[in-house]
Scaffold this active site. Structure first.
Site, PDB file in Angstrom:
ATOM      1  N   HIS A 130       0.824  -1.208   0.000  1.00 44.50           N
ATOM      2  CA  HIS A 130       0.000   0.000   0.000  1.00 44.50           C
ATOM      3  C   HIS A 130       0.865   1.268   0.000  1.00 44.50           C
ATOM      4  O   HIS A 130       0.678   2.162  -0.823  1.00 44.50           O
ATOM      5  CB  HIS A 130      -0.925  -0.024   1.231  1.00 44.50           C
ATOM      6  CG  HIS A 130      -1.817   1.172   1.357  1.00 44.50           C
ATOM      7  ND1 HIS A 130      -3.121   1.173   0.904  1.00 44.50           N
ATOM      8  CD2 HIS A 130      -1.601   2.407   1.891  1.00 44.50           C
ATOM      9  CE1 HIS A 130      -3.661   2.371   1.156  1.00 44.50           C
ATOM     10  NE2 HIS A 130      -2.769   3.130   1.760  1.00 44.50           N
ATOM     11  N   GLU A 131       1.807   1.330   0.925  1.00 46.36           N
ATOM     12  CA  GLU A 131       2.633   2.550   1.018  1.00 46.36           C
ATOM     13  C   GLU A 131       3.516   2.734  -0.213  1.00 46.36           C
ATOM     14  O   GLU A 131       3.661   3.846  -0.712  1.00 46.36           O
ATOM     15  CB  GLU A 131       3.471   2.555   2.303  1.00 46.36           C
ATOM     16  CG  GLU A 131       2.652   2.576   3.591  1.00 46.36           C
ATOM     17  CD  GLU A 131       1.595   3.676   3.675  1.00 46.36           C
ATOM     18  OE1 GLU A 131       1.717   4.717   2.998  1.00 46.36           O
ATOM     19  OE2 GLU A 131       0.615   3.498   4.435  1.00 46.36           O
ATOM     20  N   HIS A 134       1.608   4.345  -3.001  1.00 46.47           N
ATOM     21  CA  HIS A 134       1.556   5.814  -2.969  1.00 46.47           C
ATOM     22  C   HIS A 134       2.793   6.425  -3.632  1.00 46.47           C
ATOM     23  O   HIS A 134       2.695   7.420  -4.336  1.00 46.47           O
ATOM     24  CB  HIS A 134       1.453   6.328  -1.533  1.00 46.47           C
ATOM     25  CG  HIS A 134       0.105   6.150  -0.912  1.00 46.47           C
ATOM     26  ND1 HIS A 134      -1.082   6.449  -1.560  1.00 46.47           N
ATOM     27  CD2 HIS A 134      -0.250   5.723   0.331  1.00 46.47           C
ATOM     28  CE1 HIS A 134      -2.103   6.199  -0.752  1.00 46.47           C
ATOM     29  NE2 HIS A 134      -1.630   5.748   0.403  1.00 46.47           N
TER      30      HIS A 134
END
Length: 173
Positions: A130-131, A134
């Protein structure tokens, strides 16, 4: 693309392995694991008894050897006014961070019959993916199965998959 994992504090071999394998499988990137770092000076906020997430991102950017660098820490992180964060990244940035602190709650609410260690490992994999998403420019996704879905609690983390949905996948270059 090279992603360098930067352990901050005491990070287990299992967590490093889970993070590496998730990144390789979802982004088909090369992954290295950096030397363990100590907590950045000034990161601890005694009033909150937590650590400032941004200082960990700055550390990852400073010592990381990859095009993308992600700090992993067992410490409890906060960001601005939020009570806590599982992780933090800047859109299109090179640095990010994931905290395993709040991913360790034992149960997934009867969602599966997996062991506590397997549940924990799956959460780590999803938050790492997820990170890094980004940093590839991906925003939060409305699809609750997509790894880029915003997950304020472990319940949402448990529901989503570790993969990008088709729409998010197309935006990764």
């Amino acid at each position: 693309m090279l992603v360098d994992i930067v352990p901050v504090g005491s990070v287990s071999a299992e967590v490093k392995r889970a993070a590496s394998s998730a990144l390789r499988s979802v982004y088909d990137c090369d992954v290295t694991v950096n030397d363990s770092q100590s907590v950045p000076t000034g990161a601890y906020d005694s009033g909150r008894n937590q650590y400032c997430a941004e200082t960990f991102i700055q550390l990852a950017e400073r010592v990381g050897r990859g095009e993308k660098n992600i700090a992993i820490t067992p410490h409890d992180l906060f960001y601005r006014r939020r009570n806590y964060v599982f992780g933090l990244a800047y859109l299109d940035g090179s640095g990010s961070v994931v905290s395993t602190y709040r991913l360790q709650t034992s149960s997934d609410g009867g969602f599966s019959n997996k062991s506590a260690s397997e549940i924990f490992e799956n959460r780590v994999r999803k938050e790492i993916v997820h990170e890094i998403g980004h940093t590839y420019g991906l925003e939060h996704c409305d699809n609750n199965r997509c790894v880029m879905n915003f997950s304020p609690t472990v319940r949402e983390v448990d529901i989503k998959e570790e993969n990008l949905c088709g729409s998010c996948q197309r935006h990764v270059h």
